[in-house]
Design an enzyme around this catalytic site. Structure first.
Site, PDB file in Angstrom:
ATOM      1  N   ARG A  10      -0.128  -6.194 -30.188  1.00 32.02           N
ATOM      2  CA  ARG A  10      -0.203  -6.681 -31.560  1.00 32.02           C
ATOM      3  C   ARG A  10      -1.595  -7.142 -31.941  1.00 32.02           C
ATOM      4  O   ARG A  10      -1.926  -7.188 -33.123  1.00 32.02           O
ATOM      5  CB  ARG A  10       0.757  -7.881 -31.749  1.00 32.02           C
ATOM      6  CG  ARG A  10       2.184  -7.573 -31.535  1.00 32.02           C
ATOM      7  CD  ARG A  10       2.653  -6.507 -32.462  1.00 32.02           C
ATOM      8  NE  ARG A  10       3.022  -6.994 -33.758  1.00 32.02           N
ATOM      9  CZ  ARG A  10       4.267  -7.244 -34.132  1.00 32.02           C
ATOM     10  NH1 ARG A  10       5.257  -7.045 -33.307  1.00 32.02           N
ATOM     11  NH2 ARG A  10       4.524  -7.659 -35.344  1.00 32.02           N
TER      12      ARG A  10
ATOM     13  N   LYS B 114      22.009 -21.310 -31.483  1.00 37.10           N
ATOM     14  CA  LYS B 114      21.582 -20.366 -30.452  1.00 37.10           C
ATOM     15  C   LYS B 114      22.366 -20.652 -29.175  1.00 37.10           C
ATOM     16  O   LYS B 114      22.494 -21.799 -28.764  1.00 37.10           O
ATOM     17  CB  LYS B 114      20.073 -20.506 -30.218  1.00 37.10           C
ATOM     18  CG  LYS B 114      19.454 -19.343 -29.464  1.00 37.10           C
ATOM     19  CD  LYS B 114      17.932 -19.357 -29.508  1.00 37.10           C
ATOM     20  CE  LYS B 114      17.372 -18.160 -28.724  1.00 37.10           C
ATOM     21  NZ  LYS B 114      15.921 -18.079 -28.775  1.00 37.10           N
TER      22      LYS B 114
ATOM     23  N   GLU C 285       0.828 -13.253 -32.187  1.00 35.75           N
ATOM     24  CA  GLU C 285      -0.146 -12.841 -31.185  1.00 35.75           C
ATOM     25  C   GLU C 285      -1.539 -12.705 -31.768  1.00 35.75           C
ATOM     26  O   GLU C 285      -2.527 -13.041 -31.122  1.00 35.75           O
ATOM     27  CB  GLU C 285       0.266 -11.520 -30.531  1.00 35.75           C
ATOM     28  CG  GLU C 285       1.563 -11.581 -29.737  1.00 35.75           C
ATOM     29  CD  GLU C 285       2.808 -11.385 -30.594  1.00 35.75           C
ATOM     30  OE1 GLU C 285       2.662 -11.239 -31.834  1.00 35.75           O
ATOM     31  OE2 GLU C 285       3.923 -11.384 -30.052  1.00 35.75           O
TER      32      GLU C 285
END
Lengths: 608, 608
Positions: free
Chosen positions: B383, B278, B355
């Site tokens: 969500r 990343k 979530e």
């Protein structure tokens, strides 16, 4: 005196011997069948779990230990054992006990549920609370094999690679998630018959090589490699010791296993896999556990009239257009899609108890050129709110939602009421919302939604009560069923329309409007009635739904009107009959008549 | 002329040799860093995936084949390669291209996304559509290791034990889900280094036994047992062939692997595991990939002022009361909870991009006696709508939601706008909703919510712009900031309040009210202002939110008033600056002034 009479407090269960426990299981079963015959309810799931519940009560100390059911539709034996046997015959009725666990009802109900997938998250929450507060108790989840693969449970299982001590997940595996379980995760874990497999392969070795030194050596080599390659074992990597598969209908065996599990769980969370027979002890329910999952009084299993129509209609539609597909999330019987499964299997998808997947999968199919029709109960579609917003409506994809059980649902109570759908959908851009009052209207709306080629939601209760000729929805968004002058009743759905007609029979001069397109509103009719007293009627929260949008329409056009919103008050609606639920929310002929009389009186006074 | 100039159509990529591909990767990376420096955006995720994207374009034929990104925050290289290099510098700006895949923008964007977890469901949907229509193309998902364990992806992986042909899931594994990935499922699959493990253990055998007959025999015995016990292998049981782990930053290796994967996928779905770095190629981003996940212009990583205050406040609260816990779902930096992680680690939970689990887990903790504060962006809390309804509010549990990024979010655009929270929460019984305008107000609201001991939601944008002394929320639900006579501006949140104050500076005699408790409304103030023209201002849909509730309040009290609702119009709000977004929705000083002038004119006329 039956043996259940001996159980005054749960501790009394611990005094019983194996024979008495088996007798108690039988008694519980009889009680469950009798009461469900009278009050309706969840039959098959409750019959299957009787012995497991008994064994849990024998082994653990509730309510100190916390017993948390997933979905909650298997809690009847638990209720009978935890001080509610005397009120058990009131289950699902107006002032009676709930058909689901409810924290307000008993301290034995550690966590309420009616939707699937919540148990493991809640269980882990209890463990965190316990450890934070330095308390000491066991937390036990009972999760069905359908619910285990719901996204929320999978998130909870996955959330960490370690799990707390004194935490036990019991997989109640009856191979059904309402209907037969074809889920991949379930198939994956259902093959994990570690115990049995181990014994079987040992037997194979002995059969081939005899009971010799070489056999023992081979077994030890096998175990070495097993350890080597089982490192990646799913449950171990998720922080559990896996134990299984146990016979969940053998109370004696279960008690032995649970004692050992209880000991192991002191130091490591345990995932205990038990096999049960859904509908156990009631032949018809055992044989047709899908049909007998939830029943009405007298154990009737009738499908709703809207569901029947939906199934037939979709078959017709699919036969004309093979790009139409029907999707459900473990509700093929209740939504009527079993007819599509039978006749157009290639165009039928039951994804199990995974509403979010059902919706985004349908969005994908729509993006790929199909026309998916997602058939899910109103209350369960709540699970997929973000998928409706983010995947379907934001991309303006032609997915049609058919939401059965919208409005009041009676005995199933607050976890199952379909009284929020208009509020969670109306504010979503691009969607159109319909509410049929007759069976023909549902058919017309499906045709129209397919023609529109955009996100559409069609919501209706189990049964249509209205019968009459209806006009095309496309050309006539709302129908003026009865002309009037001073007052308009804008009704959404069949029960509200019937109520409006009943009121109009009592008071002269009332407009009755079938407000069957909830979004967009019918501006033509709204303009036409703007000088009357307007009363909106909906089986949905008065906040954020139909009535609220009507108020907003006039306000923002700066048209001064008198609007009164009737619907579901701002509180959860408990179990009872639909009539009781309507009454508690002021949706009765008398109440509306009173409101009209008062309002007209005031209007007249103001004019004076 | 750089090498990107040679890529006019994606097919041009197939003409490049390995060296040129590596050069192109470098060029793409430079372009991404340059543009993100100017426009802000997702940096680290986009840098990591460059070579994988290139290798995909080299191997497959887009847009015939469908490339579907999960979350969509790694699509910059994809956009640069698919005809958008010339408009790339407009990314995230008003009339420019989106920072996320968007079906309206390009046929190369097969499925839009901004939220996590949708790719596998959408991919499977595309496969079903393709097979239904007898079409022929590959469907490829690129899913990060954070998003893979989101419940929706897990449901999709699990939905069946078979998967379609010509379907490939690429796990882009950088070991981060915004921050470092501690998820159990991720740890489980990240250990599945089948390829490497195989080679390594072979080497071990050779080291111990030499390269002899016995070695070969042992390896074959090992393989036999491996097959025996790997039956339960997760991916196989879910219908995939697992291939991995490949180096996702080596374009040459990846092309070789993808060619073979493409061949295999003809007959079986493939799950390809690639490791990437990343932030690859930008030292600071590689080192602090969590901080550089999303950046502002000039690569700034400033935390919002509300987030900073929240972190500090929660630390103070926790130090006084150890039963308060802070929960987030992969957003500890953005929500300010990193401060709590540092100072009160025992009371901090980051559950990853889950979530729903965050909310039901918190409900469980609350049922067990804790006071959880769930800190999630407004758009992502969508969500967990059903978990808020069914697990928190139905049981009236003391869970507090702190919703950052409420209202307009600027460059992130339509997938990230926090403009629905008031609509998806206001109709939920038992919840109370607050909207602070100053930092102090946020602190007061947290205190008050803890005191209330019921479900509470506090929503605010990234930064508070207002500074002033504030009164206690408990005693003064709404604040009248400025007195007036004819007109009232009821403002929710800091930007709307500032706008109201600006309007009041231009027009004399305007009430300006800080409507900081959205539920319940402040009846005292509503009564006080009922004879004025009332304009509601909110960064939320005009349907079902604050303004709509104000209309409903007056209507149902049968108080004739003039109310105008200003807020987000009934459509999705695209990327651009917050100012542009406000303008497009009529939330400007000029527009409001005009509305007031017109309305007052009309009122005066009516009076005449």
């Amino acid at each position: 005196m039956n043996i259940l009479d001996k159980i005054d407090v749960p501790f009394d269960i611990k005094k019983l011997n194996k024979k008495e426990l088996e007798e108690l299981a039988q008694t519980l079963r009889t009680q469950i069948i009798q009461t469900t015959s009278k009050n309706g309810g969840h039959l098959a799931s409750n019959l299957g779990i009787v012995e497991t519940t008994l064994a849990l009560y024998y082994t653990f100390d509730f309510p100190k230990d916390k017993l948390i059911f997933d979905v909650g539709h298997q809690c009847y034996a638990h209720k009978l054992l935890s001080g509610r046997k005397d009120s058990f015959d009131t289950i699902r009725t107006g002032d009676g006990i709930s058909g689901f666990p409810d924290r307000n009802e008993s301290e034995f109900d550690a966590f309420g549920a009616g939707h699937a997938g919540t148990a493991i998250s809640a269980g882990l929450g209890f463990c965190s609370a316990r450890d934070n507060k330095g308390e000491d108790y066991f937390v036990i989840n009972v999760v069905g094999d359908g619910a285990i693969a719901n996204g929320l449970n999978l998130e909870a299982l996955s959330a960490s690679n370690s799990k707390p001590n004194k935490y036990i997940v019991i997989l109640n595996d009856n191979g059904m998630s309402i209907s037969k379980n074809k889920n991949g995760f379930y198939r994956f874990i259902s093959k994990k018959t570690a115990g049995k497999g181990y014994v079987a392969s040992k037997r194979r070795f002995v059969k081939i090589f005899g009971s010799s030194f070489i056999t023992r050596w081979l077994i030890s080599v096998r175990d070495f490699f097993k350890r080597l390659f089982n490192k990646s074992d799913y449950f171990e990597k998720h922080g559990f010791k896996y134990v299984g598969v146990a016979n969940g209908n053998d109370v004696g065996e279960l008690i032995k296993i649970l004692k050992s599990v209880k000991y192991t769980a002191q130091h490591k969370a345990v995932f205990l896999h038990v096999k049960t027979t859904k509908g156990k002890g009631f032949d018809k329910a055992e044989e047709h556990a899908d049909v007998y999952h939830g029943v009405g009084a007298n154990l009737t299993c009738e499908t709703g009239s809207f569901a029947n129509t939906l199934g037939e209609k979709l078959n017709k539609v699919i036969e004309n257009d093979k790009t139409v597909v029907a999707v459900t999330a473990g509700m093929k019987d209740g939504t009527g899609l079993c007819a599509v499964e039978k006749q157009n299997f290639q165009n039928f998808y039951d994804v199990g108890i995974a509403e979010e997947f059902a919706v985004t999968y349908s969005a994908g199919m729509a993006a790929g050129g199909l026309k998916p029709i997602v058939c899910v109960y109103s209350t369960f579609l709540q699970r997929a709110y973000d998928q409706i917003v983010h995947d379907v409506c934001m991309q303006n994809l032609p997915v049609i939602f058919c939401m059965d059980r919208a409005g009041f649902v009676g005995g199933d109570g607050k976890t199952h009421q379909g009284v929020f759908d208009l509020s969670y959908l109306t504010h979503v851009p691009n969607i159109k919302i319909f509410a049929p009052t007759t069976l023909k209207e549902l058919e017309l709306m499906i045709d129209y939604a397919l023609e529109l080629g955009c996100p559409c939601a069609i919501r209706y209760p189990k049964n249509a009560m209205c019968e009459r000729e209806v006009l095309s929805v496309k050309d006539n968004p709302w129908e003026i069923i009865k002309n009037g002058d001073k007052v308009t009743l804008l009704a959404v759905g069949p029960r509200m329309l019937q109520l409006a007609l009943d009121v109009a029979d009592k008071i002269h001069g009332i407009f009755v409007v079938n407000a069957r397109t909830v979004k967009p509103l019918c501006e033509k009719t709204l303009e036409q009635i703007k000088n009357t007293l307007i009363i909106t009627l909906e089986e949905n929260s008065v906040i954020g739904g139909f009535g609220s949008t009507v108020c907003g329409y006039y306000a923002n056009k700066q048209i001064p009107v008198k609007v009164i919103n009737l619907g579901v008050k701002d509180r959860f609606v408990a179990h009872g009959s639909v009539e009781e639920q309507m009454q508690k929310n002021g949706l009765t002929i008398d109440k509306i008549t009173e409101i009209i009389t008062n309002a007209l009186g005031e209007t007249n006074e103001q004019k004076d």
